[in-house]
Enzyme design. Structure first.
Site, PDB file in Angstrom:
ATOM      1  N   THR A 135     -16.429 -19.802 -30.328  1.00 28.96           N
ATOM      2  CA  THR A 135     -17.103 -18.918 -29.706  1.00 28.96           C
ATOM      3  C   THR A 135     -16.310 -17.654 -29.257  1.00 28.96           C
ATOM      4  OG1 THR A 135     -16.810 -20.195 -27.630  1.00 28.96           O
ATOM      5  CG2 THR A 135     -18.749 -20.808 -28.831  1.00 28.96           C
TER       6      THR A 135
ATOM      7  N   LYS B 129     -11.414 -25.796 -29.971  1.00 26.21           N
ATOM      8  CA  LYS B 129     -11.635 -24.631 -29.425  1.00 26.21           C
ATOM      9  C   LYS B 129     -11.944 -24.263 -27.870  1.00 26.21           C
ATOM     10  CE  LYS B 129     -15.284 -23.064 -28.274  1.00 26.21           C
ATOM     11  NZ  LYS B 129     -15.955 -22.928 -27.216  1.00 26.21           N
TER      12      LYS B 129
ATOM     13  N   THR C 149     -11.152 -30.795 -22.810  1.00 21.37           N
ATOM     14  CA  THR C 149     -11.094 -29.756 -22.986  1.00 21.37           C
ATOM     15  C   THR C 149     -12.585 -29.208 -23.443  1.00 21.37           C
ATOM     16  OG1 THR C 149     -10.296 -27.816 -23.667  1.00 21.37           O
ATOM     17  CG2 THR C 149     -10.479 -29.490 -25.056  1.00 21.37           C
TER      18      THR C 149
ATOM     19  N   GLU D 283      -9.467 -15.850 -22.137  1.00 22.22           N
ATOM     20  CA  GLU D 283     -10.038 -14.537 -22.414  1.00 22.22           C
ATOM     21  C   GLU D 283      -9.358 -13.572 -21.604  1.00 22.22           C
ATOM     22  OE1 GLU D 283     -14.815 -16.272 -22.802  1.00 22.22           O
ATOM     23  OE2 GLU D 283     -13.939 -16.140 -20.706  1.00 22.22           O
TER      24      GLU D 283
ATOM     25  N   ASN E 257     -16.542 -11.151 -19.914  1.00 19.95           N
ATOM     26  CA  ASN E 257     -17.393 -11.942 -19.259  1.00 19.95           C
ATOM     27  C   ASN E 257     -18.356 -11.269 -18.490  1.00 19.95           C
ATOM     28  OD1 ASN E 257     -16.828 -14.667 -19.630  1.00 19.95           O
ATOM     29  ND2 ASN E 257     -14.685 -14.071 -18.888  1.00 19.95           N
TER      30      ASN E 257
ATOM     31  N   SER F  95     -25.285 -10.967 -22.721  1.00 24.08           N
ATOM     32  CA  SER F  95     -26.013  -9.980 -23.207  1.00 24.08           C
ATOM     33  C   SER F  95     -25.943  -9.459 -24.728  1.00 24.08           C
ATOM     34  CB  SER F  95     -25.620  -8.438 -22.394  1.00 24.08           C
ATOM     35  OG  SER F  95     -25.670  -9.008 -20.910  1.00 24.08           O
TER      36      SER F  95
END
Lengths: 409, 409
Positions: free
Chosen positions: A157, A183, A194, A281, A404, A409
């Site tokens: 993702t 992932k 996870t 991230e 994030n 959006s």
């Protein structure tokens, strides 16, 4: 989707993973959310494959996780059937139907019990969808053989690179192989599992033993990482053992014949867990937090998680600032037995603070050199007992905010 | 120091605070860390002033906090003596001497017991320093009368505005006043207290009752806010009651004569706590999280804190994205009794998800309008019992990263 470039901590390449006898991989490109890339994968497993699994402990777990918890009771698996782009979590009866439709279609196509189909879904929470697009494509999916890399890519993702690992081990003189992929990038503080991890071995290990081994190894791998302290509703690790290696039977979890296999499996899980942190991230630094000298292993892990989850510690490291006072703060806030006068804090192997104060003649130069690197080592010794734990995390950067603040959006 | 402009959530002006009979304020500009602004304040209290206090529960609490915990046993105070720029936390014997020197000098100057001097320090953790500069200036400090605004400014660190609040109440027909101020912006998840808060009243309330009232009001004010989930080593709230209003004696915590005072005090504490959230590092949105329907008030607060501390919830709101799935995740991860099929999530008074799925005919338009504003209301109803709690927080933005990646440097 915020992140467009590959994490600076990514491995140079996806590793070569050995094929596992009794496992066939398939992928399909269905455009559920992502365009022009595989987003569904199915691992077809030979009859008799033993399965083990660990799932999120979230009380708002997805329908796929709730199905998996039930199916696991059977102990065998014929397929892992996974989609990316929609987690189907918090989608009520529609989500349950989505999972049931996938299970029904796959079990018919493979001629097996429904309880032998394990599903997982990853993506946005709470978006209604149907399984039609996936179930309608079942024939094409099974016809499309895929590589480990294809499958690892199909479950991504916000990941910026596919994650794989492998190992071999001997059981009673027979060599067995382990290959797996995973992932995960955000919403990562796994609690019993996870985001998603799929591991395959040709070892012959019965379900009950396999489950005990997985749960144990998981505690020091996936359950020892955190990106942002947020625990997913979909966390799932599935382990399939096809038995094709034909090793002699093992007697139980503590059979010495399993020692090498357990080490190898833990190594694969840890490698995949580290890759998730490396793809955290916005991550620019990989941080190893060791807590020693706690009154118990449990308290050591609580303290290590408190340090690893502290936004102030993580931003200090992002800023390449050896602000060890924030580590003291994190230890203090988490409620474990601690005393400033017994606490020692080291960064990069250099003790900065001891016995409640900064070390005499403190020279920040070597610590500054360490903290400008990509791999940061923090040790907090509480000075009480023998409890120790290691947790891995990444720094907290502008990249995390960018990814994030506009993910959906 | 990162933040150079005032928070967009700052009040228009510092409020008018009534003088409290029996309290004299003094400040000094000593350049401990900040230049050209007051950085030390001393509140001189008339003999007999009753005191109440709540401190951080951190096990690595600062020397000032450890002194205060002891001094509180005496029940009276003659001075609150505070510096900004160095927290003197984790500075070992040097830190203890720093506090002892301040206490010794102040008690001599005021002719009182040492146990009547309460100190607090805020700033960087672990930086050695001495109290000389502060104790040498004692004469000048006591000679320099200051306003509430001066004192509120003297305790600021990364704060972008000074924080004050006041109220009046009647006790047995006598009007009493409450004035107070606070500081705090980062490292804010107070646990029994906030960064620093100083409250003064002319009410006549004995120490034991005052302490019980403060602890109770604190639970629904300072202990109900979070900026970044990090609990300071220095959190301190001190409340002085000079008794100069001359109200009739109260019989105890539950005396109905105290009802109005308790409401007024809670209002002042809540106002100051909100101002700390409004000055949360990098904050652009003030978020109110209400959890209802929990099995207990305790579980409601755990769930509300989990939502308020979730980096994914906070970044979604920063990005003006009504990503309510992240609220479901936060409820699920925190371990309280919950079930997706009973959960209702509302944003801005509009239910988005009910009974385990998105509401039918979901229209995001009014929610989007709400989330573009500065004040965001989140309600999660767990659907189990009567437990309810409110927690206030702010969003997580690039500003937080900028401020904290180079705070100490």
């Amino acid at each position: 989707m915020g992140a467009t470039s590959v994490s600076p901590l990514a491995p140079a390449a996806f590793p070569e993973l050995p094929a596992i006898a009794g496992v066939k991989l398939h992928t399909a490109t269905l455009g559920i959310r992502y365009k022009g890339r595989p987003d569904v994968f199915l691992a077809e497993l030979d009859p008799g494959t033993q399965v083990a699994a660990v799932f999120t402990t979230s009380t708002t777990a997805s329908a796929a996780v709730r199905w998996g918890r039930e199916a696991l009771k059977g102990g065998t698996a014929r397929a892992f059937f996974v989609n990316a782009g929609n987690s189907v979590a918090f989608t009520g009866k529609a989500g349950e139907k989505f999972v049931a439709d996938k299970v029904e279609t796959a079990s018919k196509a493979l001629g097996c019990d429904k309880a032998e189909i394990f599903t997982a879904s990853t993506g946005v929470i709470g978006e209604p969808t149907t399984a039609n697009r996936i179930t309608d494509a079942m024939g094409d999916l099974l016809a499309n053989d895929a590589s480990w890399l294809d499958a690892a890519k199909a479950i991504m993702t916000t990941d910026t690179f596919p994650k794989g690992a492998s190992a071999t081990a001997k059981i009673n003189g027979t060599t067995v192989s382990i290959s797996g992929f995973a992932k995960g990038s955000g919403m990562i503080e796994p609690n019993m599992a996870t985001m998603l991890g799929f591991i395959f071995t040709d070892a012959a290990i019965p379900h009950a033993v396999l489950q005990a081994v997985l749960a144990d190894c998981n505690n020091r791998s996936f359950n020892a990482i955190t990106v942002d302290s947020d625990t997913s509703t979909s966390d799932t690790v599935l382990l399939a053992a096809t038995g094709k290696a034909g090793n002699d039977a093992v007697s139980g979890m503590d059979d010495p014949a399993l020692t090498e296999f357990k080490d190898a499996l833990e190594g694969v899980l840890r490698d995949l867990a580290h890759q998730i942190v490396r793809d955290g991230e916005g991550a620019t630094k990989f941080i190893t937090v060791n807590v020693t000298g706690a009154v118990s292993e449990k308290e050591a892990k609580i303290a290590a998680k408190a340090i690893a989850n502290s936004p102030l510690v993580k931003t200090a490291i992002a800023g390449e600032d050896a602000n060890w006072g924030r580590i003291v703060m994190a230890v203090g806030k988490c409620g474990v037995t601690a005393d400033p006068n017994k606490l020692t804090i080291s960064i990069g192997g250099i003790a900065l603070a001891k016995n409640g104060e900064r070390v005499e003649d403190y020279d920040e130069t070597p610590v500054e050199a360490h903290i400008k690197g990509q791999y940061i080592d923090i040790v907090a010794d509480l000075g009480f007992g023998d409890g120790a734990a290691t947790v891995w995390t990444c720094d907290l950067t502008h990249g995390y905010i960018s990814i994030n603040a506009d993910y959906r959006s």
